[in-house]
Enzyme design. Structure first.
Site, mmCIF file in Angstrom:
data_model
loop_
_atom_site.group_PDB
_atom_site.id
_atom_site.type_symbol
_atom_site.label_atom_id
_atom_site.label_comp_id
_atom_site.label_asym_id
_atom_site.label_seq_id
_atom_site.Cartn_x
_atom_site.Cartn_y
_atom_site.Cartn_z
ATOM 1 N N SER A 276 -2.464 2.240 -1.475
ATOM 2 C CA SER A 276 -1.152 1.830 -0.962
ATOM 3 C C SER A 276 -0.777 0.460 -1.509
ATOM 4 O O SER A 276 -1.652 -0.362 -1.788
ATOM 5 C CB SER A 276 -1.179 1.745 0.565
ATOM 6 O OG SER A 276 -1.898 0.596 0.976
ATOM 7 N N ASP A 277 0.507 0.217 -1.629
ATOM 8 C CA ASP A 277 0.941 -1.156 -1.826
ATOM 9 C C ASP A 277 0.703 -1.890 -0.495
ATOM 10 O O ASP A 277 0.519 -1.261 0.548
ATOM 11 C CB ASP A 277 2.417 -1.205 -2.245
ATOM 12 C CG ASP A 277 2.755 -2.511 -2.970
ATOM 13 O OD1 ASP A 277 1.981 -3.487 -2.846
ATOM 14 O OD2 ASP A 277 3.796 -2.562 -3.652
#
Ligand SMILES: *[C@@H]1O[C@H](CO)[C@@H](O)[C@H](O)[C@H]1NC(C)=O
Ligand SMILES: *[C@@H]1O[C@H](CO)[C@@H](O)[C@H](O)[C@H]1NC(C)=O
Ligand SMILES: *[C@@H]1O[C@H](CO)[C@@H](O)[C@H](O)[C@H]1NC(C)=O
Ligand SMILES: *[C@@H]1O[C@H](CO)[C@@H](O)[C@H](O)[C@H]1NC(C)=O
Ligand SMILES: *[C@@H]1O[C@H](CO)[C@@H](O)[C@H](O)[C@H]1NC(C)=O
Ligand SMILES: *[C@@H]1O[C@H](CO)[C@@H](O)[C@H](O)[C@H]1NC(C)=O
Ligand SMILES: *[C@@H]1O[C@H](CO)[C@@H](O)[C@H](O)[C@H]1NC(C)=O
Ligand SMILES: *[C@@H]1O[C@H](CO)[C@@H](O)[C@H](O)[C@H]1NC(C)=O
Ligand SMILES: *[C@@H]1O[C@H](CO)[C@@H](O)[C@H](O)[C@H]1NC(C)=O
Ligand SMILES: *[C@@H]1O[C@H](CO)[C@@H](O)[C@H](O)[C@H]1NC(C)=O
Length: 793
Positions: A276-277
């Protein structure tokens, strides 16, 4: 001159906009279950090791492998000492070990793109990764190919290569290969449609969540433009792909099963893990089932100490049956297989620097980042390659009166705040509070941009310093005014002997444009009164050379001023910014950079392509970006409208001249099917037949000038109308960079793979070769075609 040969496509382009039915973009089709890693593409042995490791893990240890935790790096996976696993250290970013001391600040990818140089891009990736390794970081958060550059105003475009998917694809492949060749994990980001900064995060109004921007991209454009370079990255073996902040058809990027399970893990055969960012996770079970494999930095938000959707919740979710243990096992295998594949288990340097937690994102922590420091000097002789690529990524746009290269002028004037040394410390990102327009940053070179893709300089060579050194070497007088404010207020005319009795032989003006994460650009004109600065300098100086640094594109209202005798787009050269430009100005290096984007006559000539709603926004779903222009971004937009530009995509002058001749087209014999075989293997990168060379095009290139230099022949294809509405007039599908001595000739080959020659057929959901003739143009820019032919398969 460029020849216009695809008039009918223009009409199609307009139709495509009219046909964009917004009502179809409110949901994303479900694609389940999440595919398992198979080890395809040479990972079998590593996968076996990961499976053996998995067997030893408790449930909590498994969730620990996929959930970030506080630690010394910007992202951390906890160690499991009983199994001799020392954990994983993730660090920003795409051009430097961001916060580290004694590390290099490389050229931004923008500069690599402008070099059109495969081997320098490979080298850059390799040396950058060596520094990560030296600092004990297993995972490099880069390279960037999303944003691609849909909007010229995009705040993070400089972190990536080019709005052209082919150019980005070739260069990301080289970069990933370079990085992973030294055993560092590449994280290609941000998947996908991450094309603006404005409203990238959800916010809260009156207790209601106003969701993040949704990028609504049709299936054809997704394949032909935004997904294209990611296919190259996956093919190159990028072990990790970072999902993005934006939504897609209103479903968040890190929980979108269509893009993660479907496009990435099934169609492209991606074997690694989806990370994930930071702060991009908005659910646990849903995101995991949709294909998310790792939650970074681990907490609900940027604060790792906050509760997590993963961690303990994932343990619970497995125990209560909402996440099958097989899915968690697959997540762990996807994270651990690359670790073994890149032999990170076979001894890896320990983390150099602070042992304070940098995983907690808050104001105080930014101060802590100063202390990351470290004592291991990982810079080696990397400055030499940074300098070389800085020059190679500089594009000569205008050069009249034989101004450049300079012929040892005795009296040199230097102007503009970009020429001066830094005045607020060497860690730009912190000083200017990430990306806020640099009001307080007038003085100093803009050699990189801001945000997580920034870097802490250990030194920088400002242009003025390098020019003084060069001038001193042969006794030239170097005079300067680096305050734009002073120039604006007539410092060059009144009260100064500087320009007396006659103007300098040459006046070098350094302008800059800032961009950084978190904000989109509000103007494409260089900052700090650049237009007035050029006006004031040219009033007194008939031989003015303008150098542009920083974000791109920069539009130039003064470009036709006859006293502006040369213009250089010098991009973001990193720590060697001054030396790199001096090499070009004095001709130690013959410029060979080409624009990896279009410079329009005025910023209003571009489609802005940024959604910016007027607050207060109360509808949770108000932020919607419809990519109605389809594939027609950058030069494809201008070509479709037959609109003139200042400097076109692919353009760049040299100090010598080149000639192209002898176009030859060799088409594969045999029975070529329109579509790749459905039974062909899916390896990382997708159906293997997409990567088979079906056509070879060759041309002869000759240096017809007086000095040595690099030529960059470019090949563009024009697909016929059966390729669908909105097919670009021309699409780059080949380029090469060749060094030639005066009079020398060489043959350049452009191997065209099946994907290069195909369009995405939305009905059959496959790449398809057109049966009508495909136009071939080879030249020196997207509007300077020298040779043409046709391919009929
Ligand atoms: C978004 O919707 C369009 C139109 O229905 C569709 O073509 C596309 O595949 C969808 N994309 C995603 C990621 O859901
Ligand atoms: C993944 O592998 C597990 C066995 O480890 C199997 O139960 C599951 O069905 C597989 N999933 C898919 C999508 O193939
Ligand atoms: C991070 O979260 C923890 C736990 O909720 C809290 O104590 C701490 O104050 C937070 N830090 C910041 C900077 O918000
Ligand atoms: C699980 O997630 C919820 C939010 O959905 C949160 O309130 C809770 O604290 C989390 N639990 C853990 C152990 O992180
Ligand atoms: C199982 O646990 C997860 C994570 O805490 C939670 O979101 C979910 O609602 C639970 N499901 C059931 C059926 O209890
Ligand atoms: C978006 O709008 C806000 C508020 O009007 C403004 O401050 C900001 O500069 C705008 N952004 C862009 C990229 O134009
Ligand atoms: C440049 O050349 C033009 C004609 O080609 C001439 O009019 C002009 O004076 C020259 N400028 C300089 C600085 O020599
Ligand atoms: C494109 O524009 C040029 C002039 O700028 C014009 O001569 C030409 O006919 C135009 N072509 C098309 C296809 O509209
Ligand atoms: C293209 O050239 C390569 C070698 O340069 C050769 O292996 C291949 O067979 C050629 N393909 C075609 C279609 O001519
Ligand atoms: C060519 O290939 C197609 C399938 O791709 C097949 O149906 C056809 O028989 C083949 N023709 C020849 C001459 O081999």
């Amino acid at each position: 001159m460029w020849k216009y040969s695809a008039f009918s496509l223009l009409l199609c382009a307009t139709t495509s906009v009219a046909q964009f039915d917004r009502s179809l973009y409110s949901t994303s089709p479900p694609v389940y279950p999440s595919p398992n890693i198979t080890g395809a593409g040479g990972w079998d042995e590593a996968l076996e090791k990961a499976k053996a490791f998995l067997k030893e893990l408790t449930l909590e240890e498994k969730t620990g492998i996929v959930t970030g935790t506080p630690g010394p790096c910007v992202g951390n996976v906890a160690p499991i000492s009983r199994l001799g696993f020392s954990g994983l250290c993730l660090q920003d970013g795409p051009l430097a070990v961001r916060q580290a001391a004694l590390a290099s600040v490389f050229n931004a990818q923008l500069s690599a793109a402008a070099s059109w140089d495969r081997s320098l891009s490979h080298k850059r990736g390799k040396l950058l990764a060596e520094e990560f390794r030296g600092k004990g970081s297993h995972i490099l958060l880069g390279p960037v190919i999303g944003p691609l550059g849909r909007s010229p105003f995009g705040g993070r475009n400089w972190e990536g290569f080019s709005p052209d998917p082919y150019l980005s694809g070739v260069l990301v492949e080289e970069t990933v290969l370079g990085m992973q060749s030294v055993g560092v994990q590449a994280t290609t980001k941000h998947w996908v449609g991450n094309e603006q900064e404005t409203h990238r995060f959800p916010n809260n109004r009156d207790g209601k969540t106003i969701e993040a921007l949704s990028s609504n991209i049709d299936d054809k454009t997704m394949h032909e433009t935004y997904m294209w370079p990611f296919a190259n990255a996956v093919r190159a073996g990028s072990v990790s792909i970072m999902c993005s902040y934006n939504r897609l058809n209103s479903s968040y990027g890190c929980q979108n099963s269509k893009t993660l399970n479907g496009l990435l893990k099934t169609e492209l055969g991606f074997q690694g893990y989806v990370m994930s960012d930071w702060g991009a996770v908005h659910s646990g079970v849903d995101a995991i089932l949709a294909g998310l494999d790792m939650n970074m930095p681990g907490g609900l938000d940027f604060n790792v100490s906050e509760p997590s959707f993963f961690g303990g919740n994932l343990t619970l979710a497995v125990n209560n049956g909402s996440v099958p243990i097989e899915r968690l096992n697959d997540m762990v295998l996807r994270v651990m297989t690359p670790y073994y594949f890149l032999k990170q288990d076979a001894g890896y340097p320990s983390v150099d620097g602070s042992s304070e937690s940098l995983g907690i994102f808050d104001e105080e922590n930014y101060r802590h980042q100063y202390t990351l420091g470290g004592t291991v000097d990982v810079r080696g002789d990397h400055g030499e390659v940074i300098r070389e690529l800085g020059a190679a990524g500089t594009v000569l746009l205008k050069n009249i009166n034989g101004t450049l290269p300079l012929k040892h002028p005795k009296n040199i004037g230097v102007f503009g705040s970009d020429a001066a040394d830094m005045t607020q410390g060497l860690y730009v990102e912190v000083n200017i509070n990430w990306a806020l327009p640099n009001h307080n940053f007038e003085y100093g070179p803009t050699a990189i941009g801001g945000g997580s893709g920034s870097g802490r300089f250990s030194y920088i060579v400002p242009p003025l310093e390098a020019i003084k050194a060069k001038g001193n070497s042969y006794g030239a007088l170097v005079q300067y005014v680096t305050s734009n404010f002073a120039i604006k207020n007539n410092a060059l005319k009144s009260n100064t002997p500087m320009l007396a009795p006659s103007p300098p032989d040459v006046c070098l003006v350094f302008l800059k444009s800032w961009a950084g994460e978190g904000w989109d650009r509000t103007s494409l004109i260089a900052e700090f009164d650049s237009t007035i600065v050029v006006e004031k300098v040219t009033e007194v100086c008939p031989n003015t050379v303008v150098v542009l640094h920083g974000a791109a594109p920069i539009v130039m209202p003064w470009k036709d001023n006859p006293r502006v005798t040369a213009i250089l787009a010098a991009h973001m050269p990193g720590q060697e910014t001054g030396n790199a430009i001096v090499d070009i100005l004095w001709g130690d290096v013959n410029p060979s950079g080409k624009l990896p984007y279009t410079i329009a006559n005025a910023e209003t000539d571009y489609a802005k392509n940024i959604v910016n709603l007027t607050e207060p926004v109360t509808d949770p779903n108000a932020w919607q970006a419809y990519f109605t222009e389809g594939n027609l971004i950058d030069y494809k937009e201008f070509d479709a409208q037959n609109k003139s530009v200042a400097y076109e995509f692919g353009f760049g002058l040299s100090y010598t001249t080149f000639e192209l001749s002898n176009l030859r087209i060799e088409i594969s014999k045999g029975n070529i099917s329109r579509t790749p075989s459905v039974t062909a293997k899916i390896l990382p990168g997708g159906n293997v037949e997409l990567w088979e060379t079906l056509v070879n095009v060759t041309v002869t290139v000759k240096n017809t000038g007086e000095i040595s230099g690099d030529a960059v022949p470019e090949l563009y294809l024009s697909l016929p109308s059966e390729s669908g509405v909105g097919t670009p007039v021309s699409s780059l599908r080949g380029f090469d960079k060749v060094f030639l001595k005066p009079g020398e000739t060489n043959t350049v080959e452009f191997p065209l793979q099946r994907r290069d020659l195909s369009f995405w057929d939305t009905v059959t959901q496959t790449w398809k070769l057109p049966s009508a003739a495909i136009g071939v143009n080879v030249g020196f820019s997207s509007r300077d075609f020298k040779l043409n032919g046709e391919i009929t398969i």
